[in-house]
Write a protein that holds these residues in place. Structure first.
Motif, mmCIF file in Angstrom:
data_model
loop_
_atom_site.group_PDB
_atom_site.id
_atom_site.type_symbol
_atom_site.label_atom_id
_atom_site.label_comp_id
_atom_site.label_asym_id
_atom_site.label_seq_id
_atom_site.Cartn_x
_atom_site.Cartn_y
_atom_site.Cartn_z
ATOM 1 N N ALA A 1 96.856 138.948 36.815
ATOM 2 C CA ALA A 1 97.358 139.128 35.154
ATOM 3 C C ALA A 1 97.246 137.725 34.416
ATOM 4 C CB ALA A 1 98.857 139.356 35.289
ATOM 5 N N LEU A 2 97.342 136.793 34.955
ATOM 6 C CA LEU A 2 97.158 135.524 34.164
ATOM 7 C C LEU A 2 95.626 135.126 34.218
ATOM 8 C CD1 LEU A 2 99.942 133.440 35.960
ATOM 9 C CD2 LEU A 2 99.952 134.062 33.453
ATOM 10 N N ALA A 3 94.757 135.546 35.049
ATOM 11 C CA ALA A 3 93.394 135.226 34.974
ATOM 12 C C ALA A 3 92.845 136.250 34.028
ATOM 13 C CB ALA A 3 92.867 135.644 36.485
ATOM 14 N N GLU A 4 93.368 137.206 33.869
ATOM 15 C CA GLU A 4 92.954 138.308 32.930
ATOM 16 C C GLU A 4 93.211 137.690 31.308
ATOM 17 O OE1 GLU A 4 94.536 141.886 33.419
ATOM 18 O OE2 GLU A 4 93.350 142.528 35.402
ATOM 19 N N ALA A 5 94.188 136.891 31.370
ATOM 20 C CA ALA A 5 94.565 136.431 30.030
ATOM 21 C C ALA A 5 93.891 134.945 29.891
ATOM 22 C CB ALA A 5 95.899 136.081 29.986
ATOM 23 N N ASP A 6 93.427 134.235 30.590
ATOM 24 C CA ASP A 6 92.894 132.864 30.570
ATOM 25 C C ASP A 6 91.616 133.005 31.630
ATOM 26 O OD1 ASP A 6 92.274 130.100 30.499
ATOM 27 O OD2 ASP A 6 94.276 129.846 29.667
ATOM 28 N N ARG B 1 90.306 130.286 32.476
ATOM 29 C CA ARG B 1 90.354 129.150 33.527
ATOM 30 C C ARG B 1 91.086 129.335 34.535
ATOM 31 N NH1 ARG B 1 93.391 124.962 29.660
ATOM 32 N NH2 ARG B 1 94.405 126.954 29.195
ATOM 33 N N VAL B 2 91.854 130.582 34.842
ATOM 34 C CA VAL B 2 92.028 130.803 35.916
ATOM 35 C C VAL B 2 91.464 131.595 36.915
ATOM 36 C CG1 VAL B 2 94.449 131.837 37.121
ATOM 37 C CG2 VAL B 2 94.496 130.742 34.776
ATOM 38 N N ARG B 3 91.293 131.301 38.041
ATOM 39 C CA ARG B 3 90.936 132.194 39.389
ATOM 40 C C ARG B 3 91.558 132.422 40.439
ATOM 41 N NH1 ARG B 3 85.665 129.764 40.796
ATOM 42 N NH2 ARG B 3 86.079 127.779 40.085
ATOM 43 N N LEU B 4 91.677 133.544 40.850
ATOM 44 C CA LEU B 4 92.302 133.984 42.151
ATOM 45 C C LEU B 4 91.285 133.958 43.214
ATOM 46 C CD1 LEU B 4 94.726 134.973 43.789
ATOM 47 C CD2 LEU B 4 93.935 137.573 43.334
#
Length: 377
Positions: free
Chosen positions: A87-92, A94-97
């Motif tokens: 969810a955080l990666a979808e919003a930013d 710069r985040v990758r899982l």
């Protein structure tokens, strides 16, 4: 006899006092003077970290002074960790899982996850943090600035430790006390001796090219105590490593109870103090300098020691508590832990001796639901 013991106590209390004075002067919180060029990859291994991972990621994304990317390695979590990161990666962007592969034979979990994250990172510097570490906005840029100005390939720091339960306050403060009171930081900076290398695995910045060239976490794949062995690997290869003050860079709440603290510090003990050669030395240093003074003061108060011995022991106790107070107040730890210091030292030694002498459960250490063979078991 009691006077001789009191003099021994005073001598052993003065040793960490002198080292702490030098180290507290040497250890400073790094600050970037200008905006730093390049990219820092903030790498977070996570296994069942739903309670803290969102706050950890958001704090990392709030980094200022240098560009960052945030990679989270989902190490086969059974809770909502992966969903929160997605969810955080979808919003930013710069985040990758990163889905960590199945644990390979001969690897410990954290080292395996860190290695997987490093392979996917794009930054010139890799900043490894635990999933319960909250970075301050200037932490990444400050660490990079210090690495560049000092020439250190690895820079580490102990975050400000959050402690709320009595069990935490009895155990966690020993991290800073042992580093500041017994590691000669100026000597460490002047020498490449591997034995002088030290880091806190909660917060470690490494030059990516050096990390790759030395094998990184792959070179310590079977170890549990990355804070001990990662800087030693780099020093063996001729690279400088350094420590800085970390209480202004990040916060961390490692454990939430005495049971968690006991299990957590036991996990790494056999790779640190709990060895047949090291632990008797540490026991002498710590008991003589920080527990014996209190016992002798009590003995004098009960008429079991001479008044002269009691006065010398009182001086030793004051030196011991003053050393602990200086470290505690400067690192912004709870002041109440100063009074707990002699008991905290006794608990720390009890953990180490329990690991060294206790049953090794088929020669394995257990952490996060995984069992690892002990080296030398």
């Amino acid at each position: 006899m009691t006077l001789a013991l009191a003099l021994v106590a005073l001598a052993f209390a003065l040793l960490p006092a002198i080292l702490a004075c030098a180290n507290l002067i040497a250890l400073r919180t790094p600050e970037p003077r200008d905006a730093q060029e390049g990219l820092v990859s903030i790498l977070i291994p996570a296994r069942d970290e739903e309670a803290t991972i969102a706050a950890t990621i958001r704090a990392a994304l709030a980094s200022t002074g240098i560009a960052v990317e945030v990679l989270v390695g989902d190490d086969h979590s059974t809770d909502a960790t992966a969903g929160i990161v997605r969810a955080l990666a979808e919003a930013d962007p710069r985040v990758r899982l990163v889905s960590v592969p199945a644990l390979a034979e001969g690897w410990t979990g954290k080292n395996h996850a860190c290695a997987a994250l490093a392979e996917r990172a794009k930054g010139e510097h890799l900043l490894f943090i635990d999933a319960d570490v909250t970075l301050s906005p200037g932490a990444a840029a400050g660490l990079v600035a210090h690495a560049r100005s000092s020439g250190a390939a690895l820079v580490s720091a102990v975050p400000r430790q959050i402690m709320r339960s009595l069990g935490e306050r009895l155990t966690v403060p020993m991290i800073n006390f042992l580093l500041v009171g017994y590691l000669p930081v100026p000597m460490m900076r002047a020498s490449l001796r591997p034995a002088l290398g030290a880091a806190c695995g909660q917060l470690v910045l490494v030059d990516r090219s050096v990390y790759v060239g030395t094998g990184g976490h792959g070179a310590i794949r079977g170890r549990l105590h990355d804070g001990v062995f990662l800087p030693r690997i780099l020093r063996h290869a001729g690279h400088r490593t350094d420590l800085v003050a970390g209480h202004g860079l990040a916060t961390c709440r490692m454990y939430r109870s005495f049971a968690e603290s006991w299990a957590g510090f036991s996990k790494n003990a056999h790779e640190g103090m709990a060895t047949p050669r090291a632990l008797p030395v540490w026991t002498l240093l710590l008991l003589a300098g920080h527990v014996l003074p209190l016992l002798l003061v009590i003995a004098a108060a009960l008429g079991l020691a001479t008044s002269t011995a009691g006065l010398v022991a009182l001086a030793a106790l004051i030196v011991s508590l003053a050393t602990r107070a200086a470290i505690t107040l400067i690192t912004d730890e709870p002041a109440i832990t100063i009074l707990l210091h002699p008991l905290g030292v006794a608990v720390a030694l009890a953990i180490q001796w329990n690991v060294l002498l206790g049953p090794r459960r088929a020669g394995a250490a257990v952490w996060k639901g995984r069992s690892y063979p002990l080296n030398g078991a």
